[in-house]
Design an enzyme around this catalytic site. Structure first.
Site, short mmCIF file in Angstrom:
data_model
loop_
_atom_site.label_atom_id
_atom_site.label_comp_id
_atom_site.label_asym_id
_atom_site.label_seq_id
_atom_site.Cartn_x
_atom_site.Cartn_y
_atom_site.Cartn_z
N ASP B 176 104.70 12.95 51.25
CA ASP B 176 104.68 14.39 51.58
C ASP B 176 103.23 14.87 51.53
O ASP B 176 102.73 15.22 50.47
CB ASP B 176 105.56 15.14 50.59
CG ASP B 176 105.67 16.63 50.90
OD1 ASP B 176 105.08 17.08 51.88
OD2 ASP B 176 106.35 17.32 50.12
N GLU B 208 99.40 23.47 52.74
CA GLU B 208 100.80 23.73 53.08
C GLU B 208 101.62 23.98 51.82
O GLU B 208 102.46 24.87 51.78
CB GLU B 208 101.38 22.53 53.85
CG GLU B 208 102.75 22.79 54.46
CD GLU B 208 103.94 22.36 53.61
OE1 GLU B 208 105.07 22.55 54.04
OE2 GLU B 208 103.75 21.84 52.48
N GLU B 209 101.35 23.20 50.78
CA GLU B 209 102.18 23.25 49.57
C GLU B 209 102.07 24.57 48.83
O GLU B 209 102.91 24.89 48.00
CB GLU B 209 101.83 22.09 48.63
CG GLU B 209 102.10 20.70 49.20
CD GLU B 209 103.59 20.37 49.31
OE1 GLU B 209 104.42 21.20 48.93
OE2 GLU B 209 103.88 19.27 49.80
#
Lengths: 357, 355
Positions: B176, B208-209
């Site tokens: 991820d 993104e996280e």
């Protein structure tokens, strides 16, 4: 040395989210003398522009709104029920006074009422009233009397508090340091730069509606499309008798925000600001907030992204009627920003950006 | 399929806000395959393969990974961190971590666990993520400061890339979303000798996280016509899961919906048609928690037809997550086919499907 008269004026100005005009007018008064132009976005944010010799643009924002309330209902007995605007805590509301500003500009003082403790059990005494259940008493007989004063649904209610130098005169108490301190610093940076020629154009911004979702920061960011943006806002002073302890506290100097709930500082810019602090021999600390956010949360995501970070002013008792900051932190933050504005050139910006490549 | 590259990507350190190690690997592999490399101002990298026509297709894989940023160093030298992205506390204890200092030094530590008589009950309590303490095996704060550790330094899980007993199964710390990053580089490789109608933007997006931040700035910079977010999607196919929606090894996932976006019907139909025609294995479905870069991408400008392409992933957001090579390969083939086929007429057909 901070201009205390200016700080008193800007902190005592009324300006909850959506109703910031009193406060932007104070900012305008002090910006007029040191800017080439004053512009507004379409939702009330004010921007003082100092033109530079290149296309480079640096924005410094402080949000001009403060937390407060809006008139939700006038009861038959003439009490005012309120809609909280921004994050209030039930513990800090009762017995404080506020000012309702009517459509025509009439100001009515009210006090948040509470049930007397007499004869109440321990449980009832220790129960906190939710902000949305608080009521304001303006000292009238009935609804009609309140209406005659011009009070209507939707009128803004601002906290009412004095500006005060404490026992140590560098400890400054006022309402609304969150975030008039940022707006004042943005203004004072331009006042300091009045006689200087800068490569970059500097935009000192008082952004509206931060407390309800960084809204003015978004429109101001989109309007200016800066190359570099600093949000200046308050952070928690970790020196209270209870709670987290840390280096970030009143009088610690410049506080460089590494990360909060809305943004991660641009590493190149963070390093440049550390360098300036070291060279000017300004004390500085690094701050991480696990939650919350500032105007930076919107500013850094404008266009293809903006080189951005938050500079913070440690503050005690945030989101209450009486908050305290330290004058030395104010002065240090103005200094580091003034120096950055003097130094920034397209070449330095490229160096800062290359930290990410 | 370049497994060496995938291993290199997965083993790189890149917490949100500190992705340079990863973008440099992306640059190394993609530069020979594209016409131009550009960056947004937050650190996202974009390889551009120019086409003959005006159509622009954006592929995103996020370069950041979950991890921690040093928020506190106590007098005894224990470190606490602010989490970037959602860390699962139950999967953190006793893991190795790597901290990177300002000067680039790597320092290894472990995530401490509690003795059996502590305030946390063994076998019952999980230490809350906020109470996670990292132990670098030093006696004092000063020793850590001497090593160059400071507030704001990034921490990630220690590298681990492994081919499992059935060699189609791979595990790593950061599929991820390094699998999405490897994905677009593989697509660029498949297309390297092709002349396309569309210009393809291969984007490694940052942050993104912590809220799809690089996706927003990249899409605002590129203004694409069509976009795909390439990311892991959780599977529910282990012994303890009853919901069998997505399975490892059952094909690439075309997502109808997650909490951040809904797959564009016209684009979904086109992908399904290609997959059926070329016998590429795929699965469709939705997840009720989580989102991808597509969440920001599809809302940019006047809206962009976007679909999330999911690589089935067991144990998402742990440092031992697992993927299946066939799913990865299926995704690469599908998106390569789409890029070859895409032109203005196809774009119009995709838009018309919603009118």
């Amino acid at each position: 040395m901070a201009d205390l008269k200016f700080l008193e004026e800007i902190t005592t100005a009324k300006g909850i989210s959506g109703f910031e005009k009193d406060a932007t007018r104070v900012m305008k008064k002090y910006l007029e003398d040191c800017t080439d132009e004053i512009i507004y976005d379409n939702i009330g944010s004010i921007i003082g522009v100092k033109k530079g010799t290149s296309d480079l643009k640096v924005a410094i924002t402080g949000h001009i709104d403060e937390i407060g309330f809006i008139v939700k209902e006038i009861t038959d007995a003439g009490y005012i029920k309120v809609q909280p605007v921004g994050g209030w805590m039930g513990q800090t509301i009762p017995a404080h006074t506020c000012i309702i500003t009517t459509r025509s500009g009439n100001e009515v003082v009210g006090v948040f009422g509470s049930i007397p403790p007499h004869g109440q059990g321990a449980e009832a005494r220790n129960k906190v009233t939710a902000p949305a259940d608080s009521f304001l008493d303006i000292g009238v007989d009935n609804k009609e009397a309140a209406k005659e004063l011009g009070i209507r649904i939707g009128d803004p209610i601002s906290p009412r508090s004095e500006f005060l130098q404490m026992a140590n005169p560098k400890y400054l108490m006022a309402k609304a340091w969150d975030d008039r301190v940022g707006a004042a610093i943005a203004t004072d940076v331009l006042r300091e730069l009045k006689e200087e020629t800068t490569t970059a154009s500097i935009y000192a911004c008082g952004t509206v509606q931060e407390e309800v979702g960084l809204r003015g920061a978004k429109t101001v960011g989109q309007m200016i499309q800066p190359d570099v943006a600093f949000a200046v806002d308050v952070c928690f002073s970790k020196d209270l008798p209870e709670g987290a302890k840390g280096e970030v506290k009143l009088g610690c100097g410049v506080t460089l925000g590494v990360m909060d709930g809305s943004v991660i500082a641009h590493t190149g810019l963070l390093k440049e600001m550390e360098k300036i602090c070291e060279e000017l021999e300004l004390p500085f600390v690094l701050d991480i907030l696990p939650f919350g956010g500032t105007d930076s949360g919107e500013l850094h995501k404008v266009g293809a992204g903006v080189v951005n970070m938050t500079l913070s002013i440690p503050s005690r008792y945030m989101h209450s009627h009486r908050t305290i900051i330290h004058e030395d932190d104010y002065d240090a933050t103005v200094k580091v920003l003034v120096e950055f504005c003097k130094r920034i050139t397209p070449e330095l910006l490229e160096t800062i950006k290359s930290d990410k490549k | 399929m370049n497994l060496e590259m995938l291993e290199e990507l997965c083993n790189a350190d890149g917490v949100s806000g500190f992705e340079k190690e990863v973008t440099r690997i992306v640059r190394k592999y993609i530069e020979p395959l594209v016409d131009e490399i550009i960056y947004d101002n937050l650190g996202s990298i974009v390889g551009v393969k120019k086409g003959k026509g005006d159509l622009k297709i954006l592929l995103t894989g996020h370069v950041d990974e979950i991890g921690l940023i040093v928020s506190e160093i106590d007098e005894n030298g224990f470190v606490r961190g602010q989490q970037c992205g959602t860390l699962f506390a139950h999967a953190l204890g006793a893991q190795d971590v790597i901290l990177t200092t300002r000067s680039g030094e790597k320092i290894m530590g472990i995530i401490g666990t509690h003795p059996k008589d502590s305030k946390f009950e063994l076998g019952k309590d999980t230490i809350p993520t906020k109470d996670i303490v990292i132990d670098f095996g030093v006696a004092s704060k000063q020793e850590l400061l001497d090593l160059g550790v400071r507030i704001g330094d990034p921490i990630v899980m220690a590298p681990m890339f492994r081919t499992m007993n059935n060699p189609n199964y791979l595990t790593a710390k950061s599929f991820d979303d390094r699998i999405g990053v490897g994905f677009f580089i593989e697509v660029a490789n498949m297309l390297k000798d092709e002349t396309l109608d569309a210009t393809i933007y291969f984007a490694g997006t940052v942050q993104e996280e912590v809220g799809l931040r690089g996706a927003k700035t990249v899409v605002q910079m590129i203004k694409p016509d069509i976009a795909f977010a390439l990311d892991v999607y959780p599977t529910y196919d282990t012994a303890n899961d009853t919901d069998k929606m997505f399975k490892l090894g059952s094909g690439v996932i075309l997502s109808w919906m997650d909490t951040a976006s809904i797959g564009h019907v016209g684009l979904m139909n086109e992908l399904i048609d290609i997959a059926e025609a070329t016998k590429i294995q795929y699965q469709t479905g939705m997840i009720s928690r989580g989102g991808t870069d597509a969440g920001e991408v599809h809302k940019a400008h006047s809206g962009i037809p976007t679909v999330t392409i999911g690589i089935p992933n067991r144990y998402v957001h742990t440092c031992r997550s697992m993927i299946h090579k066939d799913d990865y390969q299926a995704g690469i083939q599908l998106i390569t086919e789409f890029c070859k086929k895409a032109n203005k007429d196809l774009f119009k057909k995709i838009l018309d499907a919603r009118r």
